[in-house]
Design a protein around this motif. Structure first.
Motif, mmCIF file in Angstrom:
data_model
loop_
_atom_site.group_PDB
_atom_site.id
_atom_site.type_symbol
_atom_site.label_atom_id
_atom_site.label_comp_id
_atom_site.label_asym_id
_atom_site.label_seq_id
_atom_site.Cartn_x
_atom_site.Cartn_y
_atom_site.Cartn_z
ATOM 1 N N TYR A 48 20.866 -6.704 -96.536
ATOM 2 C CA TYR A 48 22.171 -6.785 -97.189
ATOM 3 C C TYR A 48 22.930 -5.462 -97.157
ATOM 4 C CZ TYR A 48 20.908 -11.352 -99.171
ATOM 5 O OH TYR A 48 20.564 -12.669 -99.330
ATOM 6 N N GLN A 49 22.393 -4.434 -96.582
ATOM 7 C CA GLN A 49 22.985 -3.109 -96.704
ATOM 8 C C GLN A 49 22.704 -2.256 -95.475
ATOM 9 O OE1 GLN A 49 20.806 -0.118 -98.823
ATOM 10 N NE2 GLN A 49 19.357 -1.624 -99.640
ATOM 11 N N ASN A 50 23.315 -1.057 -95.460
ATOM 12 C CA ASN A 50 23.077 -0.124 -94.356
ATOM 13 C C ASN A 50 22.088 0.978 -94.722
ATOM 14 O OD1 ASN A 50 24.656 1.425 -96.083
ATOM 15 N ND2 ASN A 50 25.935 2.292 -94.446
ATOM 16 N N TRP A 53 21.718 1.816 -100.580
ATOM 17 C CA TRP A 53 21.765 1.173 -101.897
ATOM 18 C C TRP A 53 20.361 1.149 -102.475
ATOM 19 C CZ3 TRP A 53 20.364 -3.907 -103.893
ATOM 20 C CH2 TRP A 53 20.972 -4.212 -105.122
ATOM 21 N N LEU A 107 24.557 3.745 -105.299
ATOM 22 C CA LEU A 107 25.159 3.579 -103.981
ATOM 23 C C LEU A 107 25.523 4.965 -103.458
ATOM 24 C CD1 LEU A 107 25.978 1.053 -102.225
ATOM 25 C CD2 LEU A 107 28.303 1.435 -103.066
ATOM 26 N N ALA A 111 27.530 4.447 -98.022
ATOM 27 C CA ALA A 111 26.702 3.244 -98.100
ATOM 28 C C ALA A 111 27.565 1.991 -98.246
ATOM 29 C CB ALA A 111 25.735 3.342 -99.270
ATOM 30 N N PHE A 112 27.048 0.893 -97.699
ATOM 31 C CA PHE A 112 27.710 -0.403 -97.772
ATOM 32 C C PHE A 112 26.705 -1.470 -98.166
ATOM 33 C CE2 PHE A 112 30.328 2.001 -94.909
ATOM 34 C CZ PHE A 112 31.626 1.538 -95.084
ATOM 35 N N LEU A 113 27.134 -2.362 -99.048
ATOM 36 C CA LEU A 113 26.469 -3.653 -99.254
ATOM 37 C C LEU A 113 27.347 -4.672 -98.547
ATOM 38 C CD1 LEU A 113 25.327 -3.815 -102.992
ATOM 39 C CD2 LEU A 113 23.887 -4.147 -101.002
ATOM 40 N N TRP A 114 26.825 -5.310 -97.508
ATOM 41 C CA TRP A 114 27.638 -6.193 -96.675
ATOM 42 C C TRP A 114 28.061 -7.447 -97.430
ATOM 43 C CZ3 TRP A 114 28.792 -2.702 -93.559
ATOM 44 C CH2 TRP A 114 27.859 -1.896 -92.897
ATOM 45 N N GLY A 166 31.502 -7.643 -101.335
ATOM 46 C CA GLY A 166 30.771 -6.516 -100.778
ATOM 47 C C GLY A 166 31.157 -5.263 -101.536
ATOM 48 N N CYS A 168 31.215 -0.768 -101.298
ATOM 49 C CA CYS A 168 31.021 0.427 -100.478
ATOM 50 C C CYS A 168 31.291 1.684 -101.298
ATOM 51 C CB CYS A 168 31.913 0.399 -99.232
ATOM 52 S SG CYS A 168 33.659 0.633 -99.565
ATOM 53 N N THR A 234 27.893 -2.510 -87.002
ATOM 54 C CA THR A 234 28.507 -1.848 -88.148
ATOM 55 C C THR A 234 30.021 -1.773 -87.985
ATOM 56 O OG1 THR A 234 26.515 -0.549 -88.582
ATOM 57 C CG2 THR A 234 28.574 0.289 -89.483
#
Length: 281
Positions: A48-50, A53, A107, A111-114, A166, A168, A234
């Motif tokens: 779910y993330q890069n 998180w 976070l 950072a990203f939570l998609w 999402g 970020c 990404t």
């Protein structure tokens, strides 16, 4: 015609609400605890993330703060971390919610939570999510319904996580929220009734022109052809944070990119991932 890419002011989506304020003295103690007490943060939900998180549990069914996989828990217990955070305990007592789980979520910068939906794997009972921003910055924001929302600190927020969303943190520093999952009851109803008109840094994202999306897909395709698959993916996943897009379109774009490159297994993998992330599996 190319879109200007400028976001315009907007009202809060109905899935988000700014609720009651938190006393300044308590807010200061909460912030201090968030910055000084936690350690050994856990990376979970990797798909779910890069990678930026991290979470720690405060209330769960085992008492272990590193047990962070959310599940139904009608009788949670305090973890060893919560016992060291008196200000957080004070706030939880004030709110009086029937908690299912409570955790700290950090976070990191970049950072990203998609785009995803939550609660899809849980029992079908009414539950809600409450956010308390403890440490934040203006480049940390939620995307929901084509709207960019910065959850400011100093108050409690409500989020409906069953809608595609999402998160970020573009530039940092790290954002830390207290996140409470709770069951529906009178205390939650009373808290939710405290919603006001405060909507800090809320903006509607622009709708992209067709040529803009084509340009982004071409860039991603070039990266994939060079073997930089993660960078290609990404590039397209981040479009969710730049533009107002239909649900799941970023996943469709990745699948279409791989299909055009005759990488059918990768295309199917992203079709399946879309179903999982958005609760269509």
């Amino acid at each position: 015609m190319t879109n200007t890419g400028l976001a315009t002011p907007a009202s809060l989506p109905t899935e988000v609400a700014a609720l009651r304020p938190i006393r300044a003295d308590l807010m200061e103690r909460l912030r201090h605890e968030a910055l000084t007490v936690p350690g050994n943060w856990v990376v979970e939900y990797g798909d779910y993330q890069n990678g930026g998180w991290h979470t720690l549990s405060l209330l769960n069914d085992t008492g272990n703060p590193r047990d962070v996989t959310i599940r139904d828990c009608p009788e949670p217990v305090a973890t060893s971390l919560l016992t060291r955070m008196p200000a957080v305990r004070e706030l939880l007592a004030e709110l009086g919610l029937r908690c299912m789980w409570a955790r700290l979520a950090r976070l990191e910068a970049g950072a990203f939570l998609w785009e995803h939906r939550d609660y899809g794997e849980l029992n079908d009972v009414e539950r809600h999510r409450v956010h308390v921003p403890l440490v934040t910055n203006s480049s940390a924001y939620l995307i929901l319904g084509g709207t960019k929302v910065h959850m400011s600190d100093g108050r409690v927020w409500r989020l409906t996580p069953t809608s595609p969303h999402g998160v970020c943190n573009r530039f940092g520093p790290a954002r830390i929220h207290l996140v409470i999952d709770c069951y529906a009851d009178d205390a939650f109803t009373a808290l939710n009734a405290s919603a006001d008109s405060v909507a800090d840094s809320v903006a509607a994202l622009p709708t992209p022109a067709a040529d803009e999306l084509e340009e982004h897909v071409a860039t991603a395709s070039g990266l994939a052809q060079l073997g930089y698959d993660r960078a290609a993916e990404t590039t397209l996943l981040e479009l969710f944070y730049r533009y107002a897009l239909p649900e799941g379109q970023v996943y469709d774009l990745i699948a279409l990119m791989y299909a055009a490159l005759h990488r059918d297994e990768d295309a199917e993998r992203w079709r399946s991932k879309k179903a999982i992330m958005l609760g269509h599996a």
